[in-house]
Design a protein around this motif. Sequence first.
Motif, mmCIF file in Angstrom:
data_model
loop_
_atom_site.group_PDB
_atom_site.id
_atom_site.type_symbol
_atom_site.label_atom_id
_atom_site.label_comp_id
_atom_site.label_asym_id
_atom_site.label_seq_id
_atom_site.Cartn_x
_atom_site.Cartn_y
_atom_site.Cartn_z
ATOM 1 N N UNK A 229 0.840 -1.183 0.000
ATOM 2 C CA UNK A 229 0.000 0.000 0.000
ATOM 3 C C UNK A 229 0.875 1.234 0.000
ATOM 4 N N UNK A 230 0.889 1.965 -1.103
ATOM 5 C CA UNK A 230 1.579 3.241 -1.033
ATOM 6 C C UNK A 230 0.517 4.330 -1.089
ATOM 7 N N UNK A 231 0.815 5.417 -0.453
ATOM 8 C CA UNK A 231 -0.160 6.492 -0.404
ATOM 9 C C UNK A 231 -0.200 7.172 -1.766
ATOM 10 N N UNK A 232 -1.373 7.160 -2.347
ATOM 11 C CA UNK A 232 -1.523 7.788 -3.652
ATOM 12 C C UNK A 232 -2.265 9.103 -3.489
ATOM 13 N N UNK A 233 -1.966 10.019 -4.374
ATOM 14 C CA UNK A 233 -2.721 11.268 -4.362
ATOM 15 C C UNK A 233 -4.141 10.983 -4.858
ATOM 16 N N UNK A 234 -5.071 11.828 -4.495
ATOM 17 C CA UNK A 234 -6.451 11.668 -4.954
ATOM 18 C C UNK A 234 -6.508 11.635 -6.476
ATOM 19 N N UNK A 235 -5.676 12.471 -7.065
ATOM 20 C CA UNK A 235 -5.666 12.575 -8.519
ATOM 21 C C UNK A 235 -5.279 11.237 -9.149
ATOM 22 N N UNK A 236 -4.258 10.595 -8.550
ATOM 23 C CA UNK A 236 -3.792 9.298 -9.063
ATOM 24 C C UNK A 236 -4.900 8.248 -8.938
ATOM 25 N N UNK A 237 -5.612 8.266 -7.822
ATOM 26 C CA UNK A 237 -6.700 7.299 -7.619
ATOM 27 C C UNK A 237 -7.776 7.497 -8.681
ATOM 28 N N UNK A 238 -8.130 8.758 -8.939
ATOM 29 C CA UNK A 238 -9.137 9.046 -9.959
ATOM 30 C C UNK A 238 -8.659 8.578 -11.326
ATOM 31 N N UNK A 239 -7.386 8.844 -11.634
ATOM 32 C CA UNK A 239 -6.832 8.455 -12.924
ATOM 33 C C UNK A 239 -6.894 6.952 -13.127
#
Length: 121
Positions: free
Chosen positions: A49-59
């Motif tokens: 689990x790496x912390x992803x930015x919200x933007x990355x999750x949406x992408x």
Amino acid sequence: MPDEATVKKMSELLRLGAVMMSEACPICSLPLFKLRSGEVICPVHGRVQIVKSDEEIITVGTLAALDELEKFAVNTINRMRNELENGGLSMDLDSVRTLSMWLDILERVRRLKLIIERSRS
Ligand SMILES: [Zn+2]
């Protein structure tokens, strides 16, 4: 240095189209790999689990949705082509319009995927 089995695992991941990331595994500090599915794994510890930015999750979510839509469009086009070939569907203006519409959808999906993938790197 990673041992032989780990190196083998890493080259196998690359062969499958995974991408080596700049982030390292928080446990063993080996480089992490991003699978084509968007999943991030360590060659030793598996899913990490790496912390992803919200933007990355949406992408990632958008890309997954576009992948599904692309598959659906290809299946639909194949099915229509089959039906046109074996007479299940008559070659009239409606069929041609529908086929053309699905080709447009496919083209747009692929273009959107390219745009998103380019904007990520
Ligand atoms: Zn690890």
